[in-house]
Design an enzyme around this catalytic site. Structure first.
Site, PDB file in Angstrom:
ATOM      1  N   SER A 199       0.808  -1.219   0.000  1.00  0.00           N
ATOM      2  CA  SER A 199       0.000   0.000   0.000  1.00  0.00           C
ATOM      3  C   SER A 199       0.840   1.266   0.000  1.00  0.00           C
ATOM      4  CB  SER A 199      -0.938   0.004   1.205  1.00  0.00           C
ATOM      5  OG  SER A 199      -1.802  -1.108   1.171  1.00  0.00           O
ATOM      6  N   HIS A 245       0.491   4.518   4.268  1.00  0.00           N
ATOM      7  CA  HIS A 245      -0.177   5.248   3.188  1.00  0.00           C
ATOM      8  C   HIS A 245       0.342   6.678   3.095  1.00  0.00           C
ATOM      9  CE1 HIS A 245      -3.922   2.391   3.149  1.00  0.00           C
ATOM     10  NE2 HIS A 245      -2.766   1.752   3.074  1.00  0.00           N
TER      11      HIS A 245
END
Length: 294
Positions: A199, A245
Site C-alpha cells: 500500500s 499510506h
C-alpha cells in the site's frame, strides 16, 4: 541560355556521395549530414539516413541512443511499457502463494519493530538488525482482498506511470515510496505491530500520478477523487496502517515532482538525487527509531 548555364554550374557544385564519390547528390543524412546517393539512402522517421547511422553507429560522436524517443521524464520509450508493472505484480503474487503454502514464512517477511516487547531483549524486528523487513513487507500479503485491491491499483496506476516515466525512473519512485511508507510505520507505530502489503508504494504511485497529470495539464479531479476515497478508507477502517499510506504518498509526491520537473541539462542528477534525498530521510528515521527502542 543563361539559365541553362547556371543549371550546369549548380550541378557541378553538388557534392559526391561519401561512399560513391563519383555520384553527385543533393541529399544528406539527417543525422551526420554526409551526402548520400539513392543507393545509400535508408528511410528514417524523418528524411533519410546513411547506412552507418541507420545501424546505430554513425561515427559522428552521437550515441546510438541519442535519436531514440524519450518519455516526458527523459526515459526510453520501450516496446512493452508495462513490463516492470507486470514483474512487480508477479513478485507480489508469488510471495502471496509462498506465504499460503508455507504460513511460517510470513513471520520472517512482515514489518515489525521489535519482538519480544520490552523489557525482554528483542531477537526479531528492525530494531534487532532485521532492516530487510522494510523491503520484504512491501511484497507480502495475507488476505486475498488485500492483494487483490493492491494489484488492481498497481495495474491501473503503474502501467500509465511506467510508460510516462520510463522503467528505471518508475521503479525508483515505486521502491522509494514503499520504503518511505515502511519507515514511517516503524517510526510512529507500536514496535510490536505487524504490518505488510504494497500500500505504501501504491500511494506513492497515486502521488506521482497526480504530479504527472498536473505537469501535463490533465484534469486532476478523477485522481484526486480516487485519492480522497482511499484516504477516507485509510482513516475510517481499523487494521489499516495509515502511516504506510501517508509515508508512501508524500514520497510519491516528492519523487514524482523531481522526475517530471527536473531541468533537461541536469535531469538525471535531479531525478535520482531527489530519490536519494528521500532515502536519506528513510535511513535517518530508521536510525532514530532504532536508537529509541534499543
Amino acid at each position: 541560355m543563361d539559365h541553362a548555364a547556371g543549371s550546369s554550374q549548380d550541378a557541378q557544385s553538388l557534392p559526391g556521395c561519401y561512399r560513391h564519390p563519383d555520384r553527385e547528390t543533393g541529399i544528406r543524412c539527417t543525422r551526420c549530414e554526409r551526402p548520400i546517393c539513392p543507393e545509400c539512402m535508408v528511410n528514417a522517421s524523418v528524411g533519410f539516413q546513411c547506412p552507418e547511422c541507420a545501424r546505430g553507429d554513425s561515427g559522428t560522436g552521437h550515441a546510438p541512443a541519442a535519436s531514440r524517443p524519450r518519455t516526458v521524464a527523459g526515459g526510453t520509450v520501450t516496446a512493452d511499457p508495462r513490463l516492470l508493472t507486470k514483474i512487480l505484480i508477479g513478485i507480489n503474487v508469488a510471495v502471496f502463494i509462498a506465504v499460503h503454502v508455507r504460513p511460517s514464512l510470513l513471520s520472517d517477511l512482515v514489518l515489525i519493530g521489535e519482538w519480544p516487547p520490552a523489557p525482554y531483549k528483542a531477537t526479531q524486528g528492525v530494531a534487532a538488525g532485521e532492516w530487510y523487513r522494510l523491503v520484504t513487507s512491501m511484497f507480502a500479503h495475507q488476505e486475498i482482498w488485500h492483494i487483490g485491491f493492491n494489484m488492481l491499483s498497481l495495474w491501473w496506476l503503474g502501467g500509465p506511470l511506467e510508460a510516462a516515466l520510463g522503467r528505471a525512473r518508475y521503479l525508483a519512485v515505486y521502491l522509494t515510496s514503499g520504503l518511505a511508507g515502511s519507515a514511517l510505520v516503524y517510526f510512529l507505530a507500536s514496535p510490536t505491530t505487524q504490518t505488510l502489503g504494497a500500500s505504501g508504494a501504491i500511494f506513492g504511485l497515486f502521488g506521482a500520478t497526480a504530479v504527472l497529470m498536473r505537469r501535463l495539464n490533465y484534469d486532476l479531479r478523477p485522481i484526486i477523487a480516487l485519492l480522497v476515497i482511499n484516504l477516507i478508507f485509510t482513516f475510517s477502517w481499523s487494521g489499516i496502517s495509515w502511516q504506510a499510506h501517508i509515508g508512501g504518498l508524500v514520497a510519491g509526491l516528492v519523487t514524482g515532482y523531481g522526475m517530471v520537473h527536473a531541468p533537461r541539462e541536469r535531469r538525471a542528477l535531479v531525478q535520482y538525487g531527489t530519490c536519494a534525498l528521500v532515502l536519506v530521510v528513510v535511513v535517518v528515521m530508521t536510525l532514530l527509531r532504532t536508537a529509541q527502542l534499543t
